[in-house]
Every structure is written in structure tokens, then in C-alpha cells.
Scaffold this motif. Structure first.
Motif, short mmCIF file in Angstrom:
data_model
loop_
_atom_site.label_atom_id
_atom_site.label_comp_id
_atom_site.label_asym_id
_atom_site.label_seq_id
_atom_site.Cartn_x
_atom_site.Cartn_y
_atom_site.Cartn_z
N UNK A 32 -2.40 -11.59 -16.57
CA UNK A 32 -3.32 -11.14 -15.54
C UNK A 32 -2.75 -11.43 -14.14
N UNK A 33 -2.23 -12.62 -13.94
CA UNK A 33 -1.67 -12.99 -12.63
C UNK A 33 -0.52 -12.09 -12.24
N UNK A 34 0.36 -11.78 -13.21
CA UNK A 34 1.47 -10.88 -12.92
C UNK A 34 0.96 -9.50 -12.54
N UNK A 35 -0.02 -9.00 -13.26
CA UNK A 35 -0.59 -7.69 -12.94
C UNK A 35 -1.26 -7.67 -11.58
N UNK A 36 -2.02 -8.71 -11.28
CA UNK A 36 -2.70 -8.80 -9.98
C UNK A 36 -1.68 -8.91 -8.85
N UNK A 37 -0.64 -9.68 -9.08
CA UNK A 37 0.40 -9.83 -8.07
C UNK A 37 1.07 -8.49 -7.81
N UNK A 38 1.37 -7.74 -8.86
CA UNK A 38 1.99 -6.42 -8.70
C UNK A 38 1.07 -5.46 -7.97
N UNK A 39 -0.22 -5.49 -8.30
CA UNK A 39 -1.18 -4.63 -7.63
C UNK A 39 -1.30 -5.00 -6.15
N UNK A 40 -1.33 -6.29 -5.87
CA UNK A 40 -1.40 -6.74 -4.47
C UNK A 40 -0.18 -6.28 -3.69
N UNK A 41 0.99 -6.41 -4.28
CA UNK A 41 2.22 -5.99 -3.61
C UNK A 41 2.21 -4.49 -3.35
N UNK A 42 1.71 -3.71 -4.29
CA UNK A 42 1.64 -2.25 -4.10
C UNK A 42 0.68 -1.89 -2.98
N UNK A 43 -0.47 -2.54 -2.93
CA UNK A 43 -1.44 -2.26 -1.86
C UNK A 43 -0.85 -2.66 -0.51
N UNK A 44 -0.19 -3.80 -0.45
CA UNK A 44 0.43 -4.23 0.81
C UNK A 44 1.50 -3.24 1.26
N UNK A 48 1.44 -1.14 4.75
CA UNK A 48 2.57 -1.17 5.69
C UNK A 48 3.07 0.24 5.99
N UNK A 49 3.08 1.11 4.98
CA UNK A 49 3.48 2.50 5.21
C UNK A 49 2.52 3.18 6.18
N UNK A 50 1.22 2.87 6.09
CA UNK A 50 0.25 3.41 7.06
C UNK A 50 0.55 2.93 8.46
N UNK A 51 0.80 1.65 8.59
CA UNK A 51 1.05 1.05 9.91
C UNK A 51 2.29 1.66 10.56
N UNK A 64 -0.37 11.58 1.23
CA UNK A 64 -0.07 12.65 0.28
C UNK A 64 1.18 12.38 -0.56
N UNK A 65 2.22 11.85 0.07
CA UNK A 65 3.52 11.76 -0.60
C UNK A 65 3.94 10.34 -0.96
N UNK A 66 3.73 9.39 -0.06
CA UNK A 66 4.21 8.02 -0.29
C UNK A 66 3.29 7.21 -1.20
N UNK A 67 1.98 7.34 -1.00
CA UNK A 67 1.06 6.52 -1.76
C UNK A 67 1.15 6.73 -3.27
N UNK A 68 1.24 7.96 -3.76
CA UNK A 68 1.36 8.08 -5.23
C UNK A 68 2.54 7.28 -5.77
N UNK A 69 3.66 7.31 -5.10
CA UNK A 69 4.84 6.55 -5.54
C UNK A 69 4.61 5.05 -5.38
N UNK A 70 4.12 4.63 -4.24
CA UNK A 70 3.93 3.21 -3.96
C UNK A 70 2.87 2.57 -4.86
N UNK A 71 1.82 3.34 -5.17
CA UNK A 71 0.70 2.79 -5.93
C UNK A 71 0.79 3.11 -7.43
N UNK A 72 1.83 3.84 -7.82
CA UNK A 72 1.98 4.19 -9.23
C UNK A 72 0.93 5.17 -9.70
#
Length: 187
Positions: A32-44, A48-51, A64-72
Motif C-alpha cells: 500500500x505504501x509503495x502504491x500511495x508513494x507512486x500515486x503521490x509522485x505522479x500527482x506532484x 509541476x507540469x501545470x505550474x 490533454x497530452x502530458x497528464x495521461x502519460x504522467x498519471x498512467x
């Protein structure tokens, strides 16, 4: 006649059972911790891409283009109402949508809704028929500030319903709302 009860064997067996349960719980917690850590890193990374977007068009490109890749994910779309006009942003399309449709959709949802579906939300556009798991994030604001709905979708069914995922997606939505206000209100 007295009988000897083998306490030691029972105690050792009980301890082995408890050790097995603790080991299993520990493995579950680590996964669970590994999954949560991965999800947190993807959201971050998505925030950052938005900023880093240097214009409203660049911000839409990130969604449209970056988020699908970044968020899986397979799909990412945005339905937005600004200054009384409705807009829909998805891969390969930026166009208009009736503001009442966005308002009706928002009125039926929780702040973050994650679910498996037979067909994605209609605001996904043509991609809706391919979506089997979706996360819908309300982007709240008071007029005249822009408000709307962030739509994230996957082709496969996935277990999306958890409190931590909702918190992370709520953060993503709040970050997107702040950046949209920045670009739409300040130009």
C-alpha cells in the motif's frame, strides 16, 4: 490419574499463526505504501507540469497530452465554464459545451467521484465509449471565476475507490483550479 497438557506445543503453534498474520499484514502495508508513494509522485509531477505551463494553451496541452502519460491514464478532459461560456478540452479538441450540461454534471457528483463504468461520462466526448474507470473532480469557484469538471479515464476497470486517492485527486483539482484562475483572470 493426572494428565499433562502440552502447553508449549499450543503456544508455539499460536505464535506461528500470529507471526504469519503479522507478516501478511506487513506485506500488505508495504505494498500500500509503495502504491500511495507512486500515486503521490505522479500527482506532484502533474502539478509541476501545470505550474510550468507558460500560457493557457500550454496548460490545456498539459491536461490533454502530458497528464495521461504522467498519471498512467488513457484519457484526460476538462469541461469548464468561464464568463458564462462553456468549454471542453480533450485530446485533439478544444471546443464549446453548453454551460447547463456542466452545471448538471457537477450537481450530481461528489467533489471527487471515482468509479467503474460501462461507458465514461458524456463530457469525455467520443472517448466516453472506451472508458471503464473514471475519476471526476469538481473544480469549484464562485462567479465570475472559472469552474468546471476534470475528467480522468482508463480503458480498463480499476479499483479506484479509496480515501487517499480522493485526497490526491482533490489536490490535483485544486491546483488546476488555481492555475486556471491565474490564466483566465489575469490573462
Amino acid at each position: 490419574m493426572s494428565r499433562v497438557i502440552p502447553f508449549e506445543e499450543r503456544a508455539v503453534a499460536h505464535l506461528r499463526d500470529r507471526l504469519g498474520e503479522a507478516t501478511s499484514a506487513n506485506k500488505d502495508l508495504i505494498a500500500y505504501a509503495r502504491g500511495h508513494s507512486g500515486a503521490s509522485a505522479a500527482i506532484h509531477a502533474a502539478v509541476l507540469a501545470l505550474i510550468e505551463a507558460d500560457s493557457l494553451e500550454a496548460l490545456f496541452d498539459v491536461i490533454r497530452h502530458d497528464w495521461p502519460r504522467l498519471l498512467g491514464l488513457d484519457y484526460s478532459a476538462l469541461a469548464l465554464v468561464a464568463d458564462g461560456k462553456g468549454f471542453r478540452v480533450e485530446s485533439g479538441y478544444v471546443g464549446t459545451v453548453e454551460p447547463k450540461i456542466v452545471d448538471r454534471a457537477i450537481g450530481r457528483l461528489e467533489p471527487v467521484t471515482m468509479r467503474t463504468v460501462d461507458c465514461g461520462h458524456p463530457l469525455f466526448g467520443a472517448a466516453a465509449r472506451h472508458i471503464r474507470s473514471e475519476a471526476l473532480v469538481i473544480l469549484p469557484a464562485e462567479a465570475p471565476l472559472p469552474y468546471g469538471l476534470l475528467l480522468l479515464g482508463q480503458r480498463d476497470t480499476a479499483c479506484l475507490d479509496n480515501r487517499h486517492g480522493s485526497e490526491l485527486l482533490g489536490f490535483l483539482g485544486a491546483s488546476l483550479s488555481a492555475m486556471l484562475r491565474r490564466w483566465l483572470m489575469n490573462g
